[in-house]
Design an enzyme around this catalytic site. Structure first.
Site, short mmCIF file in Angstrom:
data_model
loop_
_atom_site.label_atom_id
_atom_site.label_comp_id
_atom_site.label_asym_id
_atom_site.label_seq_id
_atom_site.Cartn_x
_atom_site.Cartn_y
_atom_site.Cartn_z
N THR A 41 -4.60 -10.01 -0.44
CA THR A 41 -5.02 -10.43 1.05
C THR A 41 -5.52 -9.28 1.98
O THR A 41 -6.05 -9.19 2.80
CB THR A 41 -3.69 -10.79 1.82
OG1 THR A 41 -2.52 -9.98 1.33
CG2 THR A 41 -3.36 -12.11 1.53
N GLY A 128 -0.16 2.23 -14.84
CA GLY A 128 -0.63 1.06 -15.44
C GLY A 128 0.20 -0.28 -15.18
O GLY A 128 -0.30 -1.24 -15.71
N ALA A 129 1.28 -0.10 -14.54
CA ALA A 129 2.08 -1.19 -14.63
C ALA A 129 1.97 -2.04 -13.20
O ALA A 129 2.88 -2.78 -12.84
CB ALA A 129 3.81 -0.58 -14.49
N GLY A 130 0.95 -1.51 -12.33
CA GLY A 130 0.94 -2.28 -11.06
C GLY A 130 2.04 -1.59 -10.10
O GLY A 130 2.23 -2.33 -8.91
N SER A 134 -1.50 5.70 -9.61
CA SER A 134 -2.53 6.43 -9.03
C SER A 134 -2.55 6.86 -7.52
O SER A 134 -2.62 8.24 -7.31
CB SER A 134 -3.73 5.86 -9.18
OG SER A 134 -3.79 4.66 -8.65
N GLU A 166 -10.50 6.64 -4.05
CA GLU A 166 -10.03 5.74 -5.18
C GLU A 166 -11.61 4.80 -5.24
O GLU A 166 -12.01 4.86 -6.32
CB GLU A 166 -9.23 4.78 -4.97
CG GLU A 166 -7.60 5.17 -5.09
CD GLU A 166 -7.21 4.59 -6.43
OE1 GLU A 166 -7.69 3.46 -6.92
OE2 GLU A 166 -6.33 5.21 -7.04
N ASP A 178 -1.72 -0.03 -1.02
CA ASP A 178 -1.01 1.00 -1.68
C ASP A 178 -0.56 2.47 -1.12
O ASP A 178 0.53 2.80 -1.13
CB ASP A 178 -1.65 1.40 -3.12
CG ASP A 178 -2.13 0.03 -3.89
OD1 ASP A 178 -1.44 -1.01 -3.46
OD2 ASP A 178 -2.81 0.17 -4.71
#
Ligand code: ADP
Ligand code: MG
Length: 388
Positions: A41, A128-130, A134, A166, A178
Site C-alpha cells: 500500500t 533477507g528475512a523481510g 538494510s 535505496e 521501512d
C-alpha cells in the site's frame, strides 16, 4: 555513579577501538521492522502499520579529518572496505557497504559535504528475512552522520534521504515504510503511517499485555525487491490508477470496486482489489487496536494474507504453509509480511502456545521438504537512537 554500558554496546565500542585504534565518537542503533498490516500500500500512497522490533543494527562511528571512509562489519567475509566520499556513484559499492555509502551519497545529493569516517557495524536483524536489515543499517548510519556533522536533518528528511539511498544508489525500488518504522518506532506501539503525506500516529500495540506473543517465521526463502515480481505489481497498480482516473489507488474506496471490475482486466482488477481492501484493513486494525486491543485483530491478519495469496499473488508455498500451520496450532491470526515471494510470516499467538506453533511449523516444513524455518518472537521496540 556511572552507568555500566550494556554488554552489546561496550562490545561494539571496544571492537571499534581495537580495530581502528581509538574510541568511536559515538554508537547509534536502528531497529529492523515487522509490518503488522498494510502490504504494497505504501507506493499507492496508502496506509501501513509497521512496528520497530527488538533487533537492531548498531554502528560505532568516528569522523576523520580527510575524505577516506573505512567500513567493517562484524558479519560476513567482506573484510575492511576503504573508499573515498568523493568518488561515490550508484553501482560503485558492493555487499553491505552499499547501505552506508548510499546514505553518504544521498546526503551529498542534498548538498551536504560529509567528511570521511571509520565505521564498525554490528546487527542482529536477520538479513533477507523481510525484516528490513538494510534499512536498519541505513537508519543507524544516517542518525550517526546527522549527529556528528550537525547537518540538522529532521526525521522526515532522513526518511527521504534513506529512500533515495535505496532507490538510486542501491537500486531497490522501496517506499518509505521501512525507514519510517525504524526511525519513528516506539516501545509498545505500532507506527500508523499515511504514505501520502508521511503523517504518523503511534498506535498502542503491546501483544504481551493482551496475553499474546508475535512470532516471526522466517521461511528462509530469499526474496529480492529488485526482481520482476515487485516491479510488475507496481506497474499493475499504476495501470489500475490510470484507468480509474485517480492519482493513486489510495483514492479508490471499497464502494468503487464494483464499477472498477467493469473497467479493468481481471488480473489488474485483483491487484487493485488487494490494495483497496488492504488499506481498509489497516484502518480497521488501527481502530481495533485503539479500542479493543491486539486480541481483536486476528481475522484482519488472516484476511490480509488471503488477499495477498489470491488477489495480489505474492505469497509462496512456504509462506502459505507457515500461516496455515500456525493458525491450526493456536495462533489467533497470521499473515505473510514484507514484499512477498519469500521472507517471513507473522503469527499472533497466545502466550504458552509458542512452542506448539514453532514445533508444528518446523514439522510441517520438514514434511513438505522445505528448508527448516527460524521461528522467534519479536516485541514492538523503540526507534533509532544514539546509545553512547
Ligand atoms: P532485508 O532488508 O529485507 O533484510 P535486503 O536484501 O534489502 O533484505 O538487505 C539485505 C542485505 O543487507 C544483505 O545482503 C547485506 O548486504 C546487508 N546486511 C544486512 N545486515 C547485515 C549484517 N549484519 N552484516 C552485513 N551485511 C548485512
Ligand atoms: Mg531491505
Amino acid at each position: 555513579m556511572t552507568a555500566t554500558p550494556a554488554p552489546a554496546l561496550s562490545a561494539v565500542s571496544g571492537q571499534f577501538e581495537s580495530i581502528f585504534g581509538s574510541a568511536p565518537d559515538g554508537v547509534w542503533q536502528a531497529p529492523g521492522r515487522v509490518n503488522l498490516i498494510g502490504e504494497h500500500t505504501d507506493y499507492n500512497e496508502g496506509f501501513v502499520l509497521p512496528f520497530a522490533i527488538d533487533k537492531a543494527a548498531k554502528v560505532a562511528v568516528r569522523l576523520r579529518g580527510d575524505s577516506c571512509v573505512r567500513l567493517l562489519s562484524t558479519f560476513g567475509k567482506q573484510g575492511l572496505v576503504e573508499t573515498e566520499t568523493t568518488t561515490l556513484a550508484p553501482g560503485s559499492a558492493k555487499g553491505w557497504t552499499k547501505y552506508p555509502l548510499g546514505v553518504v551519497w544521498a546526503l551529498g545529493q542534498l548538498g551536504l559535504d560529509v567528511p570521511g569516517f571509520d565505521l564498525l557495524m554490528d546487527s542482529d536483524v536477520p538479513l533477507g528475512a523481510g525484516l528490513s536489515s538494510s534499512h536498519a543499517i541505513e537508519c543507524a548510519v544516517i542518525m550517526a552522520l546527522n549527529d556528528l556533522t550537525g547537518a540538522g536533518l529532521g526525521l522526515e528528511d532522513m526518511v527521504l534521504a534513506t529512500q533515495r539511498a535505496e532507490n538510486d544508489f542501491v537500486g531497490a525500488p522501496t517506499g518509505i515504510m521501512d525507514q519510517s518504522a525504524s526511525l519513528r518506532g516506539s516501545k509498545g506501539h505500532a507506527v500508523f503511517l499515511d504514505c501520502r503525506n508521511q503523517s504518523v500516529q503511534l498506535i498502542p500495540f503491546d501483544p504481551r499485555e493482551a496475553g499474546l506473543v508475535l512470532l516471526v517465521i522466517d521461511t528462509k526463502v530469499s526474496h529480492s525487491h529488485a526482481d520482476g515480481g515487485y516491479a510488475s505489481r507496481r506497474e499493475s497498480c499504476e495501470v489500475g490508477a490510470q484507468v480509474l482516473g485517480v492519482t493513486a489507488l489510495r483514492d479508490v474506496g471499497i464502494g468503487d470496486l464494483e464499477e472498477a471490475s467493469g473497467l479493468l482486466d481481471s488480473a489488474t482488477f485483483r491487484r487493485v482489489r488487494h490494495i483497496v481492501t488492504e488499506n481498509d484493513r489497516v484502518l480497521q486494525t488501527v481502530e481495533r487496536l485503539t479500542t479493543d486491543g491486539p486480541a481483536h485483530i486476528g481475522l484482519l491478519l488472516d484476511a490480509s494474507h488471503a488477499s495477498m495469496r489470491d488477489d495480489f499473488e505474492i505469497s509462496c508455498p512456504e509462506l502459505d504453509l507457515a500461516v496455515e500451520t500456525s493458525r491450526a496450532h493456536g495462533a489467533i491470526g497470521a499473515r505473510m509480511t514484507g514484499g512477498g515471494f519469500g521472507g517471513s510470516a507473522i503469527a499472533l499467538t497466545p502466550v504458552g502456545h509458542e512452542q506448539e506453533v514453532r514445533d508444528a511449523v518446523v514439522r510441517a516444513f520438514a514434511a513438505a521438504g522445505f528448508t527448516t524455518p527460524d521461528v522467534f518472537p519479536v516485541t514492538p521496540a523503540a526507534g533509532a537512537a544514539r546509545l553512547a
